[in-house]
Design an enzyme around this catalytic site. Sequence first.
Site, PDB file in Angstrom:
ATOM      1  N   CYS A 267       2.809 -35.373 -14.813  1.00 42.06           N
ATOM      2  CA  CYS A 267       3.801 -36.373 -16.053  1.00 42.06           C
ATOM      3  C   CYS A 267       5.101 -36.680 -14.733  1.00 42.06           C
ATOM      4  O   CYS A 267       5.221 -37.735 -14.608  1.00 42.06           O
ATOM      5  CB  CYS A 267       3.950 -35.294 -17.349  1.00 42.06           C
ATOM      6  SG  CYS A 267       2.746 -35.507 -18.408  1.00 42.06           S
ATOM      7  N   THR A 268       5.220 -35.280 -14.472  1.00 42.78           N
ATOM      8  CA  THR A 268       6.364 -35.827 -12.928  1.00 42.78           C
ATOM      9  C   THR A 268       6.010 -37.041 -12.228  1.00 42.78           C
ATOM     10  O   THR A 268       7.320 -37.872 -11.579  1.00 42.78           O
ATOM     11  CB  THR A 268       6.550 -34.255 -12.948  1.00 42.78           C
ATOM     12  OG1 THR A 268       7.352 -33.220 -13.792  1.00 42.78           O
ATOM     13  CG2 THR A 268       8.294 -34.788 -12.180  1.00 42.78           C
TER      14      THR A 268
END
Length: 157
Positions: free
Chosen positions: A46-47
């Site tokens: 996600c990052t």
Amino acid sequence: MALENDTQAPDFDLPNQYGEHVRLSDFRGRKPVALVFFPLAFSSTCTGELCVLRDNLAEFQRHGVELIGISVDSKAALRAWAEQEGYDFTLLADFWPHGAVAKEYGVFLEEKGFANRATFVIDAKGIIRASFITAPGQARSIEEYRAALDDVLPVSV
């Protein structure tokens, strides 16, 4: 099952990373929205995905699109993550009732307790014009975003 293209996007009211309430209907008649569901803040995939969006924010701005991320994280977690990573776009907390908006869009994974990686490009009339979902653990590519934006939304002048 995820919502289909050419259907009305369900309205919602969720707090952003600063605790301000954001409604999808606030954009109706004003500008299109790219609604980006992601599983969890601070996770590696996600990052990476949101850093790519951060680094390509001009693509969305060129089309006049409001970029909005949404997850089941709390607004406090989203704020800390946004500050750490320099995200200059809205992140919404679908925290309580847990995953309610993700469920409305058909992308909540009950067995995991969070949303799948799903993107909905919504026009200024509130209609879903493009959407894509990746398999669990697989990041979305910026090319998928570019294709969706180019196919369904004219470039703003």
